[in-house]
Design an enzyme around this catalytic site. Structure first.
Site, short mmCIF file in Angstrom:
data_model
loop_
_atom_site.label_atom_id
_atom_site.label_comp_id
_atom_site.label_asym_id
_atom_site.label_seq_id
_atom_site.Cartn_x
_atom_site.Cartn_y
_atom_site.Cartn_z
N THR A 83 0.83 -1.20 0.00
CA THR A 83 0.00 0.00 0.00
C THR A 83 0.86 1.25 0.00
OG1 THR A 83 -1.65 -1.22 1.25
CG2 THR A 83 -1.91 1.16 1.17
N TYR A 107 6.73 -11.93 4.14
CA TYR A 107 5.62 -11.38 3.39
C TYR A 107 5.35 -12.30 2.20
CZ TYR A 107 2.83 -7.61 1.18
OH TYR A 107 1.84 -6.86 0.62
N LYS A 120 3.05 -13.07 7.01
CA LYS A 120 1.88 -12.35 6.50
C LYS A 120 1.39 -13.12 5.29
CE LYS A 120 0.85 -7.62 4.79
NZ LYS A 120 0.59 -7.72 3.35
#
Length: 299
Positions: A47, A135, A163
């Site tokens: 993001t 990630y 994640k």
């Protein structure tokens, strides 16, 4: 709560027309997150557009963030890069800046092997000397970390969390049970993919790594707290208010929609990095409509 648990809010990295960071606006985003009470801030994640930024721009962004939030809310910073050398440098810089944790995705141009990814994580974790979250984001990296590779990485010093993307079959409980059987005790399994966060949290996910919380931290926190408390009815009610926004995220990608949300909330026009284009006006009207029930949740 410990790092990599609860709600981790991921803000945009706002830039002007020349691509220069707007530090005051970034700090305004961060203040909203801190004041809402999020458990951590995920700076320079997807993001935050980290893949589009130079290492120097990322270091500038980090300095502005640390100046704003250090000591108030735990700060996790993304250090993914195409080369191990750059990722190591970013990890060391993050440690020197005083952040609390790192987030690392296996970015690539040439397809990577499992061994290449393992050695990359090994080097960056050693350079950063901070708690590091794996990630696993195959939609952007085009590399899927298998449960076996995650388990191997979890044995590395400093690697304490993962994640995960949304479970393809929706069986979060089963996926977490398999991963927990393969990883050390206390290894935190959290999820991204906002429209599936409710189900992942109700199934026992440790953390929601949230796109929308970067600009709407209060309703995101309400959803997080209800789901992690096991209050399925309240979580469903709040998630229903998010439904129009989740539909936009799925249709256009959450990154594009977040820029439209920022404008709708009165933060001005923030351009996504080229070649990405802003949403057409008709879709921006849909964004404004989707925000109305969420602002009521926040109130």
């Amino acid at each position: 709560m410990t790092l990599f648990t609860g709600l981790s809010a991921f803000p945009l990295t706002p830039a002007d027309a020349k691509g220069e960071l707007k530090p005051e606006l970034l700090q305004s985003f961060l203040e909203r997150i801190v004041e809402a009470g999020a458990d951590s801030i995920g700076l320079l994640g997807s993001t935050g557009g980290y893949a589009y930024l130079t290492p120097e721009a990322r270091k500038h962004t980090l300095r502005a963030a640390v100046e704003c939030v250090a000591g108030r809310t735990p700060l996790i910073v993304g250090v993914g890069a195409l080369t191990t050398d750059v990722a190591e440098d970013l990890a060391r810089n993050a440690r020197w800046a005083g952040v609390d944790g790192l987030l690392l995705a296996p970015m690539s141009y040439q397809p990577l092997t499992d061994e290449e990814v393992f050695r990359h994580f090994e080097a960056v974790a050693a350079a950063g000397e901070l708690p590091l979250c794996i990630y696993n984001n195959p939609s952007t990296t085009k590399f899927t970390l298998s449960p076996e590779l995650i388990a191997r990485l979890a044995e590395l010093p400093n690697v304490t969390a993962v994640k995960m993307p949304l479970a393809a079959d929706g069986d979060y409980a089963g996926e977490m049970q398999r991963l927990r059987a393969m990883t050390p005790e206390g290894f935190a399994i959290g999820y991204s993919g906002d429209w599936g966060a409710k189900d992942a949290l109700l199934a026992g996910g440790a953390c929601w790594y949230s796109v929308v919380a970067g600009l709407l931290p209060e309703p995101a926190l309400a959803l997080n707290r209800a789901a992690q408390a096991g209050n399925a009815a309240e979580a469903e009610r709040i998630d229903h208010a998010f439904a129009p926004l989740w539909a936009l995220f799925r249709e256009f990608g959450s990154f594009r929609v977040m820029f439209a949300i920022a404008e709708s909330l009165g933060f001005g026009s923030i351009a996504a990095p080229r070649p990405l284009l802003p949403l057409d006006q008709a879709y921006r009207i849909r964004v404004e409509d989707a925000l109305r029930p969420l602002l009521q949740v926040a109130a």
